[in-house]
Each structure stands twice: as structure tokens, then as C-alpha cells.
Enzyme design. Structure first.
Site, short mmCIF file in Angstrom:
data_model
loop_
_atom_site.label_atom_id
_atom_site.label_comp_id
_atom_site.label_asym_id
_atom_site.label_seq_id
_atom_site.Cartn_x
_atom_site.Cartn_y
_atom_site.Cartn_z
N CYS A 2 0.86 -1.19 0.00
CA CYS A 2 0.00 0.00 0.00
C CYS A 2 0.89 1.24 0.00
CB CYS A 2 -0.93 0.09 1.19
SG CYS A 2 -2.12 -1.22 1.29
N ARG A 27 4.00 -0.46 -4.78
CA ARG A 27 3.70 -0.91 -3.41
C ARG A 27 2.37 -1.65 -3.31
NH1 ARG A 27 6.96 2.22 0.22
NH2 ARG A 27 5.67 1.48 1.92
N TRP A 74 -2.73 -2.91 -1.57
CA TRP A 74 -2.39 -4.32 -1.63
C TRP A 74 -3.24 -4.93 -0.53
CZ3 TRP A 74 -0.28 -8.00 1.68
CH2 TRP A 74 0.15 -9.18 1.08
N ASN A 98 -1.73 2.53 5.36
CA ASN A 98 -0.85 1.44 4.94
C ASN A 98 -0.50 0.67 6.21
OD1 ASN A 98 1.26 -0.17 4.01
ND2 ASN A 98 2.76 1.49 4.11
N GLY A 99 -0.83 -0.61 6.24
CA GLY A 99 -0.50 -1.41 7.43
C GLY A 99 -1.68 -2.29 7.81
N GLU A 478 17.34 -18.57 -5.82
CA GLU A 478 16.97 -17.27 -6.36
C GLU A 478 16.38 -17.40 -7.78
OE1 GLU A 478 16.41 -14.50 -5.24
OE2 GLU A 478 16.63 -13.05 -6.85
N LYS A 482 12.58 -16.25 -8.88
CA LYS A 482 12.30 -15.31 -9.97
C LYS A 482 11.29 -15.90 -10.95
CE LYS A 482 13.64 -12.21 -8.63
NZ LYS A 482 14.50 -11.90 -7.55
N GLU A 485 7.71 -15.99 -9.31
CA GLU A 485 7.01 -14.72 -9.09
C GLU A 485 6.70 -13.97 -10.38
OE1 GLU A 485 10.92 -12.24 -7.52
OE2 GLU A 485 8.95 -11.57 -6.91
N HIS A 501 16.95 -37.81 -2.22
CA HIS A 501 16.26 -38.04 -0.95
C HIS A 501 14.77 -37.71 -1.03
CE1 HIS A 501 20.06 -38.94 0.87
NE2 HIS A 501 20.56 -37.82 0.37
N LYS A 601 6.16 -4.37 -3.94
CA LYS A 601 7.51 -4.16 -3.43
C LYS A 601 7.38 -3.53 -2.06
CE LYS A 601 11.89 -3.14 -5.58
NZ LYS A 601 12.25 -4.51 -5.94
C1 F6R Z 1 11.77 -11.12 -4.87
C2 F6R Z 1 11.75 -9.98 -3.98
C3 F6R Z 1 11.38 -10.19 -2.57
C4 F6R Z 1 12.19 -9.26 -1.66
C5 F6R Z 1 11.68 -9.37 -0.21
C6 F6R Z 1 12.50 -8.53 0.74
O1 F6R Z 1 12.17 -10.77 -6.16
O2 F6R Z 1 12.01 -8.87 -4.40
O3 F6R Z 1 11.51 -11.51 -2.18
O4 F6R Z 1 13.53 -9.61 -1.72
O5 F6R Z 1 10.35 -8.96 -0.16
O6 F6R Z 1 12.47 -7.19 0.37
P1 F6R Z 1 13.56 -6.17 0.88
O7 F6R Z 1 14.85 -6.55 0.27
O8 F6R Z 1 13.07 -4.83 0.44
O9 F6R Z 1 13.60 -6.31 2.38
#
Ligand code: F6R
Length: 606
Positions: A2, A27, A74, A98-99, A478, A482, A485, A501, A601
């Protein structure tokens, strides 16, 4: 999670609010809304989906008003529809939030007993009614204090009032909130990025504080209502950093700019003349640190896992790692000589922040590795190691991952030489190699066209696996994250040696499996594990590094060769094709690469 914005001005604000909401969209992007105050009337417009939908509705309504608040959502409580979109309003006030309000159910019961009627399923609406209730018998400031006292959970709030023509209240606990100063206008925003096009003069609210903004006045208060003085910070990075230029997506731009961001970061830490590492003003004697705990979430956690391998390889320190959401609720045995390192791109991730706060409250040594240096995690850690990679806008982290790994690698090298775990000559050689890393990443980026073709197989797959051993294992995790997501393909990252295993049972004819097997100490073992999956029908994409020796294995479906480097640096190079694989797989499906579904994000909720 948010984003909120507020503007009080002498001119109409709705289009400036929309501009800021576009910037905050990373966000949250399931719904958006805006409220303005015009001639004593609060006008509200909300839309499901993206800010562009909201913009169309605002144009139809011809929204007036020189004070207003906006929100991108969000969803946490209540499905993402127009009713649950913010702002939420009563006859007297309108609020963006936001929260999460954790005691909203109890508060709602109390408010219903007082005759308040609720329209949405959100937790936020209790704030609207609570403040409306307190305003019946208190002045504005006391109503705010009383209302804030009642709320449990996390919040950043923006509030406008029907009978306060140019006033906005902002308040924060847990979620971030910035105030911006402009000529004859002032602003409130979830981050400085949202305010950047209007001002570069910013202050940040600390936890528990609230503020009152008018177009010519900004005042800050603590939770008891006592005035607080704030520093005004000048932001430096330029507007262009926030532009995707000729790229189709921010993610594409952020992948391509990695050689530059790595170079910038190396410049900040490496003394070129002496081939040494500079970490200035570290508050403790680095030699006295006997163990390290690295904490993060998602991609940032993967960089912690990567760092564990480097620390163990290069130093004699004890290193543990933890996922922030686990660490914060475990019974922790805090250790005095331990350094707690918090890794976060945004510096606002709620779980990581809570883990940091817990360590601070227990007087532990805390350090953060962050990208956003004005963030809460950067501000509240005892020491900050910035990754210097510029704003990352794409929701999926790319350049920040390489930046986090780089800083953690530099840190492990520095500790290794200080503790005499590494001799000076090897140390200097490793630094020399490191200086060449941006160039190697640049060359590895040229594997582009081959990955575009390969990605179709992943686009259509029911599931996929990413395997690696040792240094390549965190990168396998990782790569899988990627793909999940961005392309919404089930992908599992696994240590190659663990397949037998259990997970080997998943392999069936034609299943795409990425095997990371650079020519390091683990190479032969990983190649054997690769043969085991090929024998069971997997379509293997082998990612290795260039070498004069041929790979001794048959039936490999595809091979990608990254540049060669010393073993420590190979993880950086292996990451690049995996970023591109996820990008092109998502592109083929036509998905919104910079804003994958259900995500956002800067995860400021638990
Ligand atoms: C995946 C991604 C997330 C962030 C996670 C932590 O591509 O971006 O998994 O890495 O939400 O975010 P930060 O680094 O901002 O604490």
C-alpha cells in the site's frame, strides 16, 4: 505494501496526487483511490485495479480541491474491490492507511455499539469511526492522540477533515512515512520516491510520531503530543533514475544496468591504489566480532545464504542465517559479540525491521545492508553498509540482489584479512579480481538471445527445478523464486545432492531442470546429479562457465556459458541468465513483469 500520498496546496491537487500514486504503484496495485476537500465537502473516487482506472474516473468527476489524499492498495482485510479501496470516509473525515490494525475486530464492536455503521470489510474503516467518535468531544490534536493510543498493529496514515480546509494529519507506527516541503504546499508520502517530482526536501516520521501539515506549516509531535524537531534532508539521486528510458520494463533496465551499479558500489568500498577495502566509522573493533547472524526475507534472504558460504570459506567466524519472519518469534539467545546484519533492498520490510528492532532493544550490535539509505532499517541499525545501486522499481529484485551479494562479499573479505584468516597476497588478488566483476557481468549479459529461445519451454512447463551445490545453491533458490514470481510457473530450488532423498520422484519426461554447475569444487558432483535427472527424462538447461574442457555428459538439452572468474565470483555471473530466463518466460505469457500478481515491493505488513 500500500502506498499513501497527501498534498495540501493553494492549487488543485488531484493530478499531482495521481502522479505520485503512479510512482507508488509498485507498493500495491489491486485498487486505488483519492479524496479531496473542496468547499467543505469531501469528494471521494475509488477504482478497482490500476491507477489508470482511477485517473479515468477522476477526469469524469472533474475533482476539485487543494487538499487531498490518495492510496494504492495491496489487500489485507477484504477482497480488492471498490468498496474496500481507500480512502475510507465518514461525514467528517477521510483516511488512507498502509498497514494492519490488529485489534480492528474489538474496536469495530465498540464502535457499532456507539451507533457507527460500517461499509467495507477493511480494518482501516475502524480508524475513520474512531476518530469521528473522539472528535465529538475533543479537539483535533487530542482526538488524534486518543485514536492512536487505541490502535494495535502497524500503520502509516493520511487524514483530511471536512472542517479543516488546508490540513492533513499524518501518523506512523511500523509503516514508513515521509513529509516533503514545497513552495506554498507540503506533502505526505509512503516514500521519498513518491514526492521526488515535487520536492527534494524531506523529513521522516519516527515510530509513534504524528504530524500536522498545512500549506505553509509542518509540525511534528510524539505520541504524547509534545512537539518534536526534525531535520530536513536533501535528497540527491536524480529523476532519471526513476525512468525506464527505452526499456520495455524497469526489470529489463535494472538487469542491464548491473555492470554500472556494481562498478559504483565497488568504487565506494575499494581503495584502488592500495587494493584494500574501506569500511569507515564502523562503531566496533571489527577484530572483536566473533560471530555473525544474517537476516532477511525473500531475495535478500538468498543473499544472506550466499554470504554464509563466503564467510565460511574466507573467515573462521561462526555464521548463522535466518528468515526475518522466523527469527522475530523464536526464543533468541542473544550473544554480545555477535553482529546482527539485516539485509533489505527497501529497508522497510516489516519482518526484517521487527527483527532489527528486537536486536536493538536487546542492545545487540546491529548493522544493515540496504539500498534505500533513508529507510527505517538504515536509520535504526547501528551501522549501515549501503549497496549503492540506485532505485529498484521492478517488484522482482535483480540489481539489488547482486548489490547485496557484493557488499556482503566485500565485508567477508575485510573480516577475513583483519582476522588473519586470509593472507594479504590472496586478499589483494581477490580485490583485483573483484574490480573486474562489472566487466564479466556485462559480457555475461550477452547470453540474451539464447535465453529468449529457451524460455518458451519454461513458459509452458507445469513445473521446473533449479539445482546447485555449494556456492550455486543459493543462486538456484533465487532463480526458482524469480521464475515463480514473474512467470507463475512452479519452480523449486534444491541442493543438487538432495534430489535423491525425495524430489527426484517429481522428475518426469520433458520437465525443465536448470542445473548450475560452474567449474568450481563442486563441479563433478553436480554433473553426476545432473545425469541422474537426465536419466529420468528431465530436459536439462546446464549453466556453467566458459572453459577449454568440454562438459562430459550426454543428452544435455541446452547449455549456457557465463564468463569465467574465481570461484567466489561465479554466483554473480550465474544469476544473470536466471534473471533473463524469468523475464522472458513472463514476457512470453504477456504478464505484467514489473507488477506480478498478488505481490508488491516493500512488504510493510507481516
Ligand atoms: C523477490 C523480492 C522479494 C524481496 C523481499 C524482501 O524478487 O524482491 O523476495 O527480496 O520482499 O524485500 P527487501 O529486500 O526490500 O527487504
Amino acid at each position: 505494501m500500500c502506498g499513501i500520498i497527501g498534498i495540501t496546496s493553494s492549487k488543485p491537487v488531484s493530478s499531482a496526487i495521481i502522479n505520485s500514486l503512479r510512482k507508488l504503484e509498485y507498493r500495491g496495485y489491486d485498487s486505488a483511490g483519492l479524496a479531496t476537500l473542496s468547499e467543505g465537502i469531501i469528494n471521494e473516487v475509488k477504482s478497482e485495479g490500476r491507477v489508470e482506472n482511477l485517473e479515468k474516473n477522476i477526469a469524469i468527476k472533474n475533482m476539485q480541491g487543494s487538499v487531498g489524499i490518495g492510496h494504492v492498495r495491496w489487500a489485507t482485510h477484504g477482497i480488492p474491490n471498490t468498496i474496500n479501496a481507500h480512502p475510507h470516509s465518514s461525514n467528517n473525515v477521510s483516511i488512507v492507511h498502509n498497514g494492519i490494525i490488529e485489534n480492528s475486530t474489538i474496536l469495530k464492536k465498540f464502535l457499532i455499539s456507539k451507533g457507527h455503521k460500517f461499509k467495507s470489510q477493511t480494518d482501516t474503516e475502524v480508524i475513520v469511526h474512531l476518530i469521528t467518535e473522539y472528535l465529538k468531544e475533543n479537539d483535533l490534536k487530542n482526538s488524534i492522540i486518543k485514536m492512536l493510543n487505541q490502535l494495535h498493529g502497524s500503520f502509516a496514515l493520511g487524514i483530511i477533515f471536512k472542517d479543516q480546509p488546508d490540513l492533513i494529519v499524518g501518523a506512523r507506527r511500523g509503516s514508513p512515512l515521509a513529509v516533503g516541503y514545497g513552495p506554498n504546499e507540503n506533502y505526505l508520502g509512503s516514500d521519498s520516491y513518491a514526492l521526488k517530482s515535487m520536492t527534494n526536501k524531506i523529513s521522516y516520521l519516527n515510530d509513534g510520531e504524528f504530524c500536522i501539515l498545512k500549506k505553509n506549516l509542518v509540525e511534528f509531535f510524539n505520541e504524547k503530543g509534545a512537539k518534536v524537531n526534525k531535520k530536513v534532508l536533501e535528497l540527491s539521486s536524480s529523476e532519471q533514475d526513476y525512468d525506464k528510458g527505452d526499456f520495455k520494463h524497469f526489470m529489463a533496465k535494472e538487469i542491464e544496468e548491473q555492470p554500472t551499479t556494481l562498478k559504483n558500489c565497488i568504487k565506494e568500498y575499494i581503495d584502488n591504489i592500495n587494493n584494500d577495502i574501506n569500511i569507515y566509522n564502523f562503531p566496533w573493533d571489527l577484530k572483536k566480532i566473533s560471530s555473525i547472524t544474517l537476516i532477511g526475507c525473500g531475495t535478500a534472504y538468498h543473499s544472506c545464504l550466499m554470504a554464509k558460504y563466503w564467510f565460511e570459506e574466507l573467515t573462521s567466524l561462526d555464521v548463522t542465517i535466518d528468515i526475518a519472519s522466523e527469527f522475530r518469534y523464536r526464543k533468541n539467545r542473544f550473544k554480545k559479540d555477535n553482529l546482527y546484519v539485516f539485509v533489505s533492498q527497501s529497508g522497510e520490510t516489516a519482518d526484517t525491521y521487527a527483527a532489527l528492532d528486537l536486536c536493538n532493544k536487546n542492545n545487540m550490535k546491529t548493522c544493515s545492508v540496504v539500498n534505500v539509505i533513508e529507510s527505517s532499517i538504515a536509520r535504526d541499525a547501528n551501522f549501515v553498509l549501503p549497496i549503492h545501486c540506485g532505485p529498484e522499481i521492478g517488484v522482482a529484485s535483480t540489481k539489488a540482489f547482486l548489490g547485496q551479494m557484493l557488499v556482503l562479499y566485500i565485508f567477508s573479505l575485510k573480516l577475513s584479512v583483519l582476522n588473519k584468516d586470509l593472507d594479504k597476497k590472496t586478499y589483494v588478488n581477490k580485490i583485483k579480481d573483484l574490480k573486474n566483476l562489472p566487466k564479466l557481468v556485462e559480457e555475461t549479459l550477452l547470453t540474451e538471445s539464447k535465453i529468449q529461445t529457451i524460455s518458451s519451454t519454461f513458459t509452458d512447463a507445469k513445473g521446473s527445478m533449479f539445482l546447485g551445490r555449494g556456492f550455486s545453491y543459493p543462486i538456484a533458490l533465487e532463480g526458482a523464486l524469480k521464475l515463480k514470481e514473474l512467470a507463475y510457473v512452479h519452480a523449486e530450488g534444491y541442493p543438487a545432492g538432495e534430489m535423491k532423498h525425495g524430489p527426484l520422484a517429481l522428475i518426469e519426461d520433458g520437465m525443465p531442470v536448470v542445473v548450475l554447475a560452474p567449474r568450481d569444487n563442486y563441479y563433478q558432483k553436480t554433473i553426476s546429479n545432473m545425469q541422474e535427472v537426465i536419466a529420468r527424462g528431465a530436459k536439462v538447461l546446464l549453466i556453467t562457465n566458459k572453459s577449454k574442457d568440454e562438459v562430459m555428459s550426454e543428452n544435455i538439452w541446452q547449455t549456457i556459458e557465463v564468463e569465467s572468474a574465481n570461484d567466489d565470483l561465479l554466483p554473480f555471473l550465474l544469476t544473470v541468465p536466471l534473471q533473463k530466463l524469468a523475464y522472458y518466460s513472463a514476457l512470453k505469457k504477456g504478464y505484467d513483469i514489473d507488477k506480478p500478481r498478488n505481490l508488491a515491493k516493500s512488504v510493510t505488513v507481516e
